[in-house]
Scaffold this active site. Structure first.
Site, PDB file in Angstrom:
ATOM      1  N   SER A  63       0.804  -1.226   0.000  1.00  0.00           N
ATOM      2  CA  SER A  63       0.000   0.000   0.000  1.00  0.00           C
ATOM      3  C   SER A  63       0.836   1.276   0.000  1.00  0.00           C
ATOM      4  O   SER A  63       0.273   2.374  -0.063  1.00  0.00           O
ATOM      5  CB  SER A  63      -0.930   0.016   1.216  1.00  0.00           C
ATOM      6  OG  SER A  63      -0.169   0.002   2.422  1.00  0.00           O
ATOM      7  N   LYS A  64       2.158   1.165   0.061  1.00  0.00           N
ATOM      8  CA  LYS A  64       3.008   2.356   0.086  1.00  0.00           C
ATOM      9  C   LYS A  64       2.979   3.068  -1.266  1.00  0.00           C
ATOM     10  O   LYS A  64       2.587   2.503  -2.284  1.00  0.00           O
ATOM     11  CB  LYS A  64       4.449   1.972   0.429  1.00  0.00           C
ATOM     12  CG  LYS A  64       4.628   1.251   1.748  1.00  0.00           C
ATOM     13  CD  LYS A  64       4.278   2.111   2.938  1.00  0.00           C
ATOM     14  CE  LYS A  64       4.610   1.389   4.241  1.00  0.00           C
ATOM     15  NZ  LYS A  64       4.266   2.189   5.425  1.00  0.00           N
TER      16      LYS A  64
END
Length: 375
Positions: A185-186
């Site tokens: 999710s970065k």
């Protein structure tokens, strides 16, 4: 309509052909851990950060632990960091064998309170780990100078701030060592776990590389120090190399969406928005946290969920109030800013595949709820 908090399905649809080629190249090469693909990514990522050296590793937690261990600090060393961060920052300090010292965050930026860092310094403190929280970088210039003057080191926790800049310098190049996570999710995420450590110091670079590969020197089975197994695999390196080419464009989208949120919510007196960047700062909005009265936060989150808007809370409790860190000895009330804002935070959807229509819908629903102020 469902608006994802992070839409990895949209991302993989966009990148599918390139990712299939990355998978096929990995199968053809049959080098699954380390190898040329990892070296290529490390070179590209170091160049992107503006430093000469990068080492891939297993995840962001490992990155911070390896960075600390590379400094070869004495037992009993204290490491200062923020009470408002993801748990991994403090986990890594303890895993490296050192003592975390927490300080409060700034009430406006939610970043490390530098005045409290300097006030907490004693003869056992050697390292400060500022966290570039939510994608906003800490302006480290004065802190780095003062810590160096005192004989210490500064390690950036840049796990949420790939590509953020201070005076045109990217995170990872702002202090002695920079640590990154590539959790999916970065802003720059793998399709599994991954991390990296970057530095301008060749000695630390060599030590970090050895520490993450069982202490191996240059020849296989030549173990010079006690290390661990924390390596980036070839498939994730290829995936990250592809996605790195989109990072600047995707970060720019996040900045544009942050502006749209501000335009759509600025009229609400009970909603506190993340501050605008000053001219020398460029945030990358890994997370867009608003603050609302604590009495309304959970009800607003449920209201938004009912209309198909996913949200999150970063973070429900500061570090010192987590059961895992009670042994640090900080009581409730020790860090009043962190304790207050964690009761008010609500993170809105933020990713490169949002649309203006979706952001308008989110803002309209927050406005509708806040005007009713339904507890």
């Amino acid at each position: 309509m469902t608006i994802r908090f992070v839409d990895l399905q949209a991302e993989t649809r966009f990148l599918r052909a390139q990712m299939l080629r990355a998978w096929e190249a990995t199968l053809d090469d049959a080098t699954f851990v380390g190898g040329q693909a990892v070296h290529i990514f490390e070179e590209h990522f170091a160049q992107y950060c503006g430093v000469p050296y990068a080492v891939g590793c297993g995840n962001g937690t490992d990155a911070i632990e390896l960075a600390l261990r590379a400094l070869s600090l004495p037992a009993g060393t204290k490491v200062i960091t923020s009470a408002l961060t993801f748990v991994a920052t403090v986990e890594a300090i303890e895993l490296a064998g050192y003592t975390p010292i927490l300080v409060d965050c700034d009430v406006n930026t939610y970043l490390l309170n530098i005045d409290q860092v300097l006030a907490s310094w004693d003869n056992l403190v050697t390292v400060v780990i500022p966290v570039h929280l939510f994608g906003r970088p800490v302006d480290l210039g004065q802190l780095v100078s003062e810590v160096h003057r005192r004989g210490g080191y500064v390690i950036e926790d840049a796990c949420q701030a790939h590509g953020a800049t201070v005076k045109s310098m990217r995170t990872g190049a702002l202090a002695d060592i920079g640590c990154f996570s590539f959790f999916p999710s970065k802003n720059l995420g793998a399709y599994g776990d991954g991390g990296a450590v970057v530095t301008q110091n060749s000695l630390w670079y060599e030590r970090i590389r050895r520490l993450g590969n069982h202490g191996v020197n240059t020849q296989k089975y030549d173990h010079r120090i006690v290390g661990r197994n924390s390596r980036l695999d070839a498939l994730q390196a290829r995936i990250l190399t592809v996605k790195l080419s989109f990072l600047e464009e995707w970060n720019e989208r996040r900045r544009r969406y942050a502006d749209l949120y501000r335009a759509g919510l600025h009229h609400l007196s009970d909603v506190i928005l993340p501050p605008d960047d000053p001219p020398h700062i460029r945030s990358v909005y890994h997370v867009f946290p608003i603050r609302v009265p604590a009495s309304l936060r959970n009800a607003l989150q449920q209201f938004l969920n009912n209309v198909g808007i996913e949200t999150n809370i970063h973070y429900p409790r500061p570090i010192h109030l987590l059961p895992a860190f009670r042994h640090l000895g900080y009581a409730a009330g020790s860090f009043p800013v962190a304790e207050t804002v964690t009761e008010q935070f609500l993170s809105l959807p933020m990713h490169p595949f949002l649309t203006e229509t979706q952001i308008e819908f989110i803002c309209e629903n927050i406005t509708a709820f806040m005007r009713r102020k339904r507890p």
